[in-house]
Design an enzyme around this catalytic site. Structure first.
Site, PDB file in Angstrom:
ATOM      1  N   HIS A  27       0.832  -1.322  -0.144  1.00  0.00           N
ATOM      2  CA  HIS A  27      -0.025  -0.027  -0.174  1.00  0.00           C
ATOM      3  C   HIS A  27       0.902   1.391  -0.032  1.00  0.00           C
ATOM      4  CE1 HIS A  27      -4.244  -1.634   0.913  1.00  0.00           C
ATOM      5  NE2 HIS A  27      -3.509  -2.589   0.860  1.00  0.00           N
ATOM      6  N   ASP A 130      -5.383   6.384   2.849  1.00  0.00           N
ATOM      7  CA  ASP A 130      -5.629   4.909   2.244  1.00  0.00           C
ATOM      8  C   ASP A 130      -7.042   4.542   2.838  1.00  0.00           C
ATOM      9  OD1 ASP A 130      -5.504   1.878   2.894  1.00  0.00           O
ATOM     10  OD2 ASP A 130      -3.618   2.343   1.506  1.00  0.00           O
ATOM     11  N   SER A 298       5.143  -9.136  -1.545  1.00  0.00           N
ATOM     12  CA  SER A 298       5.608  -8.727  -0.277  1.00  0.00           C
ATOM     13  C   SER A 298       4.833  -9.316   1.005  1.00  0.00           C
ATOM     14  CB  SER A 298       5.728  -7.300  -0.057  1.00  0.00           C
ATOM     15  OG  SER A 298       4.470  -6.638  -0.095  1.00  0.00           O
ATOM     16  N   TRP A 359      13.532  -8.697  -0.735  1.00  0.00           N
ATOM     17  CA  TRP A 359      13.068  -7.575  -1.669  1.00  0.00           C
ATOM     18  C   TRP A 359      13.811  -7.831  -3.070  1.00  0.00           C
ATOM     19  CZ3 TRP A 359       9.000  -4.515  -1.697  1.00  0.00           C
ATOM     20  CH2 TRP A 359       9.006  -3.521  -2.810  1.00  0.00           C
ATOM     21  N   ALA A 360      12.999  -7.540  -4.030  1.00  0.00           N
ATOM     22  CA  ALA A 360      13.546  -7.356  -5.581  1.00  0.00           C
ATOM     23  C   ALA A 360      13.123  -6.109  -6.260  1.00  0.00           C
ATOM     24  CB  ALA A 360      12.918  -8.398  -6.506  1.00  0.00           C
ATOM     25  N   ASN A 381      -0.445  -4.172  -7.586  1.00  0.00           N
ATOM     26  CA  ASN A 381       0.966  -3.315  -8.129  1.00  0.00           C
ATOM     27  C   ASN A 381       1.585  -3.915  -9.272  1.00  0.00           C
ATOM     28  OD1 ASN A 381       0.296  -1.273  -6.215  1.00  0.00           O
ATOM     29  ND2 ASN A 381       1.588  -2.291  -4.798  1.00  0.00           N
TER      30      ASN A 381
END
Length: 499
Positions: A27, A130, A298, A359-360, A381
């Site tokens: 988010h 949000d 994630s 993480w990438a 996303n």
């Protein structure tokens, strides 16, 4: 690149906005990208978050500030001690222990008063918050300013949920696996009860939260989506009609706010040393369109039994692949991590695969010419970012609104192949379903086929990629939306000052 919008040329004093992301990486990143867009177009922007969550995006803010844009992060102290959490546990992600979830919500409740006070002290002309902050519509009303709600999903997903809430088609079938059509949507989309989020199947506490979110949206000035008109135009119009509210698609925000490699690299938590000497060097050694990018977001983790099936399918596919994997701490995950370490050694020796742990830098990877398609969980996303890159997807929905997004990718846009996932699950649970290597392999083979339907999917994906790029250019649908919205917000500020 077009000249940035000169907000101050239109008004003596720029609009002041506050953006409030939810405490979850999936988010935070798109809403921060959206905040950066407003700063790019002359709005004075403050992003409110906690110290740990700021590390996800602060490099991007520093880059924008160095370019002369009026944007900053206001860090508030997360009350870890008050709610009994260790320092640094401030977000809902794959590594967040389940027993911490209620404590994070309690911390947000404690922070609410401080955030409301900041809305006033920082003299915001409007706020963008949000969807998970329904209380913010009342805070905005007290100050007499507009609240815009950020939705982290697609227009189709929100329209589908609305259809189920209104018509309950899932209660008119005899079994969990019997298909039904979602009523009153632009397309005849079929689903089963097992593919619906649990809060839509039968009432639970989350159902009440979603009702509060929907009511707060109806009382807001409007909603913002990371989407663009050409991607899901019929669902954009449908959603505005059934909700009776204003809504603007300002996407694709990742493409718009991250136009060069420095922006892409600054996004998220990637380690700088994993660039040229790691995945990038490996990718650049591969032929164009030959590599699968495999990532499940994630928030996801798989049990050992599922990891074995994925690994065998990838190795048996005959294609090169990059697989983003996660190391977790419970017993099953430790077994899985051990298996993946052995698998990594094997594919390194054969030079067929590359594993990224944690993480990438997804934007940088997807724009590389060696990538030929994705295997993905259908998080919104990633759907948008794959469209930007003009890539087809093997769809493997897991939780949240993923099964709705799969319908857009597979049935509406026809740029995806379903892996055959049948059952929705909680984001922090393994679930009982194990997708077999044969099903994974068959979907990969169809998507990567250089002729037939595989080629047609790539052609359609390329057309959408071109449309995404046009949407953010001068005269494009999303470009027009942000210019019109900013002018509208300026008019509201002006009329307020003249009262």
């Amino acid at each position: 690149m077009e000249k940035e919008y000169d907000g101050e040329a239109q008004c003596d004093e720029p609009l002041r906005a506050i953006f409030l992301p939810f405490l979850s990486t999936s988010h935070i990143i798109p809403l921060v990208d959206m905040a950066r867009l407003f700063a790019m177009y002359g709005v004075d922007v403050t992003i409110i978050t906690t110290s740990h969550n700021a590390t996800i995006f602060q490099k991007s803010i520093d880059l924008d500030s160095s370019r002369g844009r009026s944007i900053r992060t206001h860090v508030i102290k997360f009350p870890a001690e008050k709610v009994g959490l260790p320092v640094g546990v401030e977000a809902f992600n794959v590594d967040t222990p389940r027993e911490s979830h209620s404590k994070i919500y309690m911390a947000l409740f404690i922070l609410q008063h401080e955030i409301e006070q900041l809305f006033e002290d920082l003299k915001a002309d409007f706020i963008v918050t949000d969807m998970f902050y329904p209380w913010s519509v009342d805070a905005a009303a007290k100050l007499g300013i507009p609240r815009l709600m950020f939705h982290g999903a697609s227009y189709l997903a929100r329209s589908a949920a609305h259809s189920i809430e209104l018509y309950s088609p899932h209660l008119k079938v005899e079994s969990d696996s019997e298909k039904f059509v979602l009523p009153e949507l632009p397309d005849a989309l079929e689903m089963t009860r097992l593919q619906l989020p649990d809060w839509l199947r039968s009432p639970n506490p989350y159902t009440e939260l979603m009702k509060a979110i929907k009511e707060s949206e109806k009382r807001s000035y409007g909603s913002l989506f990371n989407s663009f008109y050409e991607l899901e135009s019929e669902y954009h119009e449908h959603y505005k009609r059934v909700m009776g509210t204003k809504s603007w698609g300002l996407g694709p925000v990742s493409l718009w706010a991250n136009r060069d490699a420095s922006d892409m690299a600054a996004r998220g938590l990637a380690k700088e040393e994993e660039g040229e000497e790691g995945w990038l060097k490996w990718l650049n050694s591969k032929p164009e369109g030959s590599v699968l990018y495999v990532s499940f977001g994630s928030m996801n983790k798989f049990p050992y039994s599922q990891l074995v099936e994925i690994a065998n399918a990838l190795e048996g596919s005959g294609h090169n692949f990059i697989w983003v994997v996660r190391k977790n701490n419970d017993a099953d995950d430790q077994e899985g991590s051990g298996f993946l370490e052995e698998f990594e050694k094997r594919v390194k020796e054969s030079d067929k695969g590359f594993l990224i742990w944690g993480w990438a830098p997804q934007l940088l990877i997807l724009e590389n010419k060696a990538i030929g398609g994705l295997v993905s969980h259908c998080g919104w996303n990633t759907v948008v970012e794959s469209v930007n890159a003009g890539l087809p997807t093997v769809t493997w929905p897991l939780f949240a609104e993923h099964f709705f997004n799969e319908k857009l990718v597979v049935d509406v846009l026809r740029i995806g192949v379903p892996v055959g996932a049948k059952e929705w699950r909680q984001w922090n649970e393994f679930g009982s379903e194990v997708v077999k290597r044969e099903d994974i392999g068959n979907a990969i083979a169809l998507m990567m086929d250089e002729a037939g339907e595989g080629a047609e999917m790539r052609r359609r994906a390329k057309i959408l990629s071109d449309a995404a790029k046009k949407a953010i250019q001068v005269g494009g649908s999303s470009h027009n939306n942000i210019i019109e919205l900013i002018q509208e917000l300026k008019s509201l500020k002006l009329s307020k000052s003249q009262r």
